[in-house]
Design a protein around this motif. Structure first.
Motif, PDB file in Angstrom:
ATOM      1  N   ASP A 129      38.296  38.449  58.336  1.00 48.99           N
ATOM      2  CA  ASP A 129      37.069  38.382  59.134  1.00 48.99           C
ATOM      3  C   ASP A 129      37.363  38.445  60.627  1.00 48.99           C
ATOM      4  OD1 ASP A 129      35.487  38.258  56.905  1.00 48.99           O
ATOM      5  OD2 ASP A 129      35.309  36.072  56.904  1.00 48.99           O
ATOM      6  N   SER A 130      38.469  37.859  61.049  1.00 48.14           N
ATOM      7  CA  SER A 130      38.789  37.851  62.475  1.00 48.14           C
ATOM      8  C   SER A 130      39.025  39.259  63.019  1.00 48.14           C
ATOM      9  CB  SER A 130      40.021  36.983  62.751  1.00 48.14           C
ATOM     10  OG  SER A 130      41.142  37.458  62.026  1.00 48.14           O
ATOM     11  N   ALA A 131      39.561  40.151  62.177  1.00 46.35           N
ATOM     12  CA  ALA A 131      39.822  41.528  62.616  1.00 46.35           C
ATOM     13  C   ALA A 131      38.529  42.256  62.925  1.00 46.35           C
ATOM     14  CB  ALA A 131      40.599  42.282  61.549  1.00 46.35           C
ATOM     15  N   LYS A 132      37.472  41.897  62.237  1.00 46.87           N
ATOM     16  CA  LYS A 132      36.198  42.591  62.391  1.00 46.87           C
ATOM     17  C   LYS A 132      35.431  42.154  63.638  1.00 46.87           C
ATOM     18  CE  LYS A 132      36.154  42.679  57.393  1.00 46.87           C
ATOM     19  NZ  LYS A 132      35.563  42.132  56.165  1.00 46.87           N
ATOM     20  N   THR A 133      35.940  41.163  64.370  1.00 44.63           N
ATOM     21  CA  THR A 133      35.287  40.701  65.596  1.00 44.63           C
ATOM     22  C   THR A 133      35.941  41.274  66.852  1.00 44.63           C
ATOM     23  OG1 THR A 133      36.665  38.705  65.778  1.00 44.63           O
ATOM     24  CG2 THR A 133      34.662  38.556  64.442  1.00 44.63           C
ATOM     25  N   TYR A 134      36.853  42.233  66.668  1.00 40.54           N
ATOM     26  CA  TYR A 134      37.495  42.899  67.802  1.00 40.54           C
ATOM     27  C   TYR A 134      36.704  44.161  68.141  1.00 40.54           C
ATOM     28  CZ  TYR A 134      41.756  40.065  67.845  1.00 40.54           C
ATOM     29  OH  TYR A 134      42.664  39.035  67.970  1.00 40.54           O
ATOM     30  N   PHE A 135      36.229  44.224  69.379  1.00 44.29           N
ATOM     31  CA  PHE A 135      35.510  45.394  69.858  1.00 44.29           C
ATOM     32  C   PHE A 135      36.277  45.982  71.031  1.00 44.29           C
ATOM     33  CE2 PHE A 135      32.576  42.314  68.055  1.00 44.29           C
ATOM     34  CZ  PHE A 135      31.941  43.087  67.086  1.00 44.29           C
ATOM     35  N   ALA A 136      35.915  47.178  71.448  1.00 46.72           N
ATOM     36  CA  ALA A 136      36.601  47.813  72.571  1.00 46.72           C
ATOM     37  C   ALA A 136      36.168  47.132  73.862  1.00 46.72           C
ATOM     38  CB  ALA A 136      36.285  49.302  72.619  1.00 46.72           C
ATOM     39  N   GLY A 137      36.920  46.115  74.261  1.00 47.76           N
ATOM     40  CA  GLY A 137      36.623  45.391  75.488  1.00 47.76           C
ATOM     41  C   GLY A 137      36.509  43.899  75.313  1.00 47.76           C
ATOM     42  N   CYS A 138      36.247  43.435  74.100  1.00 50.11           N
ATOM     43  CA  CYS A 138      36.049  42.002  73.921  1.00 50.11           C
ATOM     44  C   CYS A 138      36.359  41.584  72.497  1.00 50.11           C
ATOM     45  CB  CYS A 138      34.615  41.607  74.281  1.00 50.11           C
ATOM     46  SG  CYS A 138      33.379  42.237  73.127  1.00 50.11           S
ATOM     47  N   ILE A 139      36.441  40.281  72.319  1.00 48.58           N
ATOM     48  CA  ILE A 139      36.563  39.684  70.990  1.00 48.58           C
ATOM     49  C   ILE A 139      35.357  38.774  70.818  1.00 48.58           C
ATOM     50  CG2 ILE A 139      37.959  38.270  69.448  1.00 48.58           C
ATOM     51  CD1 ILE A 139      40.395  38.943  71.158  1.00 48.58           C
ATOM     52  N   GLY A 140      34.626  38.941  69.738  1.00 51.98           N
ATOM     53  CA  GLY A 140      33.468  38.098  69.488  1.00 51.98           C
ATOM     54  C   GLY A 140      32.154  38.837  69.595  1.00 51.98           C
ATOM     55  N   ASN A 141      31.248  38.518  68.690  1.00 48.07           N
ATOM     56  CA  ASN A 141      29.962  39.223  68.612  1.00 48.07           C
ATOM     57  C   ASN A 141      29.068  39.004  69.818  1.00 48.07           C
ATOM     58  OD1 ASN A 141      30.830  40.031  66.110  1.00 48.07           O
ATOM     59  ND2 ASN A 141      29.525  38.632  64.962  1.00 48.07           N
TER      60      ASN A 141
END
Length: 305
Positions: free
Chosen positions: A200-212
């Motif tokens: 689940d933690s891998a899916k919260t990585y976005f281009a620029g930030c971590i967390g929804n």
């Protein structure tokens, strides 16, 4: 590893069911015939073309990160700061196939919205034409030639000759990013903590930030896009100075999605994404190489000097 493969398969099946378009058009509508505004193979005089007027190529140093269940080392390369825009595509290809070709949001410049409805095949042609216009060696060879005028019309369905495209890794021209390159560039400074597997933690990585909570500051998605693409570079950049790698439009990668298949990888999600999991750096979907979908565009890379 089995969980990753199962999820990727489910996502691929979902992808074939279609994407939400800017307005109402079909994602399977045949593209316009591309008629280059300049002579064959990129045409025009390389000396009078300045790519920096359209986008900036950013240097990505070599590095290692966790990809799926493996530690992967990526060589240095250059990547465009933004997705290819409609104005750049028009300049190189002589047409703009985009579904979102009008109706720009207030404050957005229409020509600076990302081009979409571009198939993998069309992206190959664009890359070689841009390389020639820029005075560089084209990367892709089809039918034993890098001259796109010798390739024939861009296929609108699966084509074995075009699927057998050869990539010259030594050429200094433009190309599509490899899967690992795209992920590494999108992660930026967060690559060192990325777990890369089906967690689940891998899916919260976005281009620029971590967390929804912070993702909408970096990405155009359904909740903030009015279900249309937006001018590139309007959201925050990631630590590499790259914009819209999450959201706005999907981006083609060079890689085949499944071994032995023909579908190619697409990354990043789009402006119509209902869930943030669809724009996560972890998300890896596929598309047929002839697909010219309303939310499917691309970004270019180049070998490091």
């Amino acid at each position: 590893m089995k969980k990753v493969k199962i999820l990727f398969g489910a996502l691929a099946i979902t992808a074939t069911m279609g994407l939400v378009s800017c307005y109402t058009g079909s994602q399977y509508e045949e593209p316009e015939t591309n008629k280059p505004a300049n002579p064959a193979n990129g045409g025009g005089n390389a000396s009078n073309f300045n790519l920096s007027g359209y986008l900036e190529m950013k240097d990505i140093p070599a590095g290692s990160f966790k990809y799926a269940d493996s530690d992967v080392t990526v060589a240095a390369f250059k990547i465009a700061s933004t997705e290819v825009t409609q104005e750049l595509y028009q300049e190189i290809m002589g047409s703009n196939p985009s579904h979102c070709a009008d109706g720009a949001a207030d404050g957005d410049v229409q020509g600076k919205r990302p081009v979409e409805k571009v198939s993998f095949y069309a992206a190959l042609v664009f890359c070689n034409k841009l390389s020639s216009r820029s005075g560089l060696t084209p990367v892709y060879k089809i039918k034993d030639s890098t001259d796109t005028s010798a390739w024939g019309d861009i296929p609108t369905s699966d084509d074995n000759e075009w699927n057998a495209v050869i990539e010259n890794k030594d050429a200094d021209g433009f190309r599509l990013p490899h899967d690992e390159e795209w992920v590494f560039a999108a992660l930026g400074d967060n690559a060192s903590t990325y777990v890369g597997s089906d967690e689940d933690s891998a899916k919260t990585y976005f281009a620029g930030c971590i967390g929804n909570d912070n993702a909408p500051d970096y990405a155009w998605v359904k909740s903030n896009s009015d279900e249309k693409s937006h001018e590139v570079g309007k959201k925050n950049a990631n630590s590499n100075g790259l914009y819209d790698m999450s959201g706005n439009v999907w981006e083609w990668c060079w890689d085949v999605h499944d071994e032995g298949g023909v579908n190619r990888v697409r990354r990043g999600g789009d402006y119509a994404a209902e869930g943030l999991d669809q724009i996560s750096v972890w998300t890896r979907w596929d598309a047929p190489p002839s697909a010219d979908w309303d939310t499917l565009g691309f970004r270019i890379v180049q070998k490091s000097e």
